[in-house]
Design a protein around this motif. Structure first.
Motif, PDB file in Angstrom:
ATOM      1  N   UNK A 114       0.774  -1.460   0.034  1.00  0.00           N
ATOM      2  CA  UNK A 114       0.185  -0.079   0.077  1.00  0.00           C
ATOM      3  C   UNK A 114       1.005   1.241  -0.111  1.00  0.00           C
ATOM      4  N   UNK A 115       2.037   0.998   0.136  1.00  0.00           N
ATOM      5  CA  UNK A 115       2.946   2.199   0.193  1.00  0.00           C
ATOM      6  C   UNK A 115       2.856   3.233  -1.228  1.00  0.00           C
ATOM      7  N   UNK A 116       2.538   2.578  -2.513  1.00  0.00           N
ATOM      8  CA  UNK A 116       2.578   3.785  -3.442  1.00  0.00           C
ATOM      9  C   UNK A 116       1.487   4.783  -3.470  1.00  0.00           C
ATOM     10  N   UNK A 117       0.417   4.101  -2.505  1.00  0.00           N
ATOM     11  CA  UNK A 117      -0.642   5.079  -2.474  1.00  0.00           C
ATOM     12  C   UNK A 117      -0.411   6.437  -2.021  1.00  0.00           C
ATOM     13  N   UNK A 118       0.804   6.376  -1.042  1.00  0.00           N
ATOM     14  CA  UNK A 118       0.964   7.743  -0.488  1.00  0.00           C
ATOM     15  C   UNK A 118       1.999   8.837  -1.239  1.00  0.00           C
ATOM     16  N   UNK A 119       2.560   8.140  -2.360  1.00  0.00           N
ATOM     17  CA  UNK A 119       3.172   9.162  -3.110  1.00  0.00           C
ATOM     18  C   UNK A 119       2.553   9.492  -4.548  1.00  0.00           C
TER      19      UNK A 119
END
Lengths: 199, 199
Positions: free
Chosen positions: A50-55
């Motif tokens: 889910x990390x990409x959602x923050x960038x």
DNA sequence: AAGTGCGCTTGACAGTGTCAAGGAAAACGG
DNA sequence: CCGTTTTCCTTGACACTGTCAAGCGCACTT
């Protein structure tokens, strides 16, 4: 089940975004369009799913960023090829068309992503807009000598762009050469040789 | 336009295949590429989610069949437009190009599916191959008067096809008209008017 | 009337993108 | 040096996708 590739270094602070874009480019080149996935990008960059959602704002945002990077490389490739040849209008135009086709042939999945982005309505996509405009400027500049007085520059530009882009996409999906022997890029460009120069 | 695709009750024996194809065309026209799904097709046709697998080999097979139907309509549209105008080489070629563009504009998702089918490696796709060849034949026939002696027919065909296909796809993804005012189809065709006729 | 297939359903599985909630750790203010 | 805040990421769940194995039901055959 884990793919062999992993990024070893714990991502320093700013560059996860960069890492994700590079992971996307790698996946695209290696596994094609279907191989590009948010979760695979995250895994390849060494972060959670889910990390990409923050960038980026979701998948559309990531695709936007990857496409922008693609346009940047695309513009570079065309500029390089144009500068390599003689500084003459017809030679420049043909060099750019050849570079255009070569890029599409060598980066099929990326090219497809760049010219497919129906999503991109998501983010304002400023970075994408800029990179795309730069690539277009290269083509427009090469078309300029063929713009006849009293006609809009967009006409010649659209003619050139449509021709080479159509050829590239048809080749990529394997449509050309099914019913007839393949016509080469040079055959294609012979149509552009009919364009009169604006002396 | 055919027709009702609402199969309210247990479908008669042969026509589930037809119903699924029609359901797919409807979804494509209504919700775009992303709206076309095996399960939604099945639901719209009134059968369970795994039914399509028995008539097509999975999603690729269904897409193949839908694309084949698309090519068939595509060829019909071009033929109709060509027959409607004067029987003169340039008029026929331009009529076909206009019909080509209109079809793409009026059926964007279907057109995208037809010219994207990277899958189609699945089934031999005989039906798709045939329908595609018929559409190509229409274009080839219109290009024939412009084939100069001693040159391969495929050259002019590829020039015409690339030009109109490139314009259609660029328009569909909204690329044209971003940096310059849009060049119309007629502007585009002015390039083809430079093609010499083989008298 | 019993047997035999074919057409479809049911249910599960591994994936996908997305979201809410929480935690770890760096940065900050005193 | 400690407490607070902020930023970045993780965890876990959800709905949805395509695909597959198994099984039911009904028409047709014999």
């Amino acid at each position: 089940m884990t793919t062999s590739l992993e990024i070893t270094h714990p991502p320093a602070h700013g560059d996860l975004r960069e890492g994700l874009i590079n992971a996307g480019l790698t996946l695209l080149a290696r596994d094609g369009t279907a191989g590009l996935t948010l979760r695979k990008c995250a895994a390849l960059a060494g972060v959670s799913h889910a990390a990409p959602a923050h960038h980026f704002q979701g998948l559309p945002g990531l695709l936007d960023a990857i496409a922008a990077r693609g346009y940047s490389r695309f513009a570079d490739a065309m500029e390089a090829q144009a500068s390599a040849g003689p500084n003459e209008p017809r030679a420049r135009l043909e060099a750019i068309c050849l570079a255009y086709f070569d890029f599409a042939r060598d980066n099929p999945a990326l090219y497809d992503l760049m010219f497919r982005q129906i999503w991109s309505l998501a983010g304002s996509g400023e970075e994408l807009r800029l990179a795309g405009a730069r690539a277009y400027a290269v083509l427009a500049e090469a078309s300029a000598p063929f713009v006849l007085p009293g006609t809009a520059p967009g006409v010649v530009e659209t003619q050139v762009w449509s021709l080479i882009h159509g050829y590239a996409t048809l080749t990529l999906v394997g449509k050309l050469g099914r019913n007839r022997p393949i016509a080469s890029v040079e055959d294609l460009l012979s149509l552009l040789r009919r364009l009169p120069l604006n002396l």
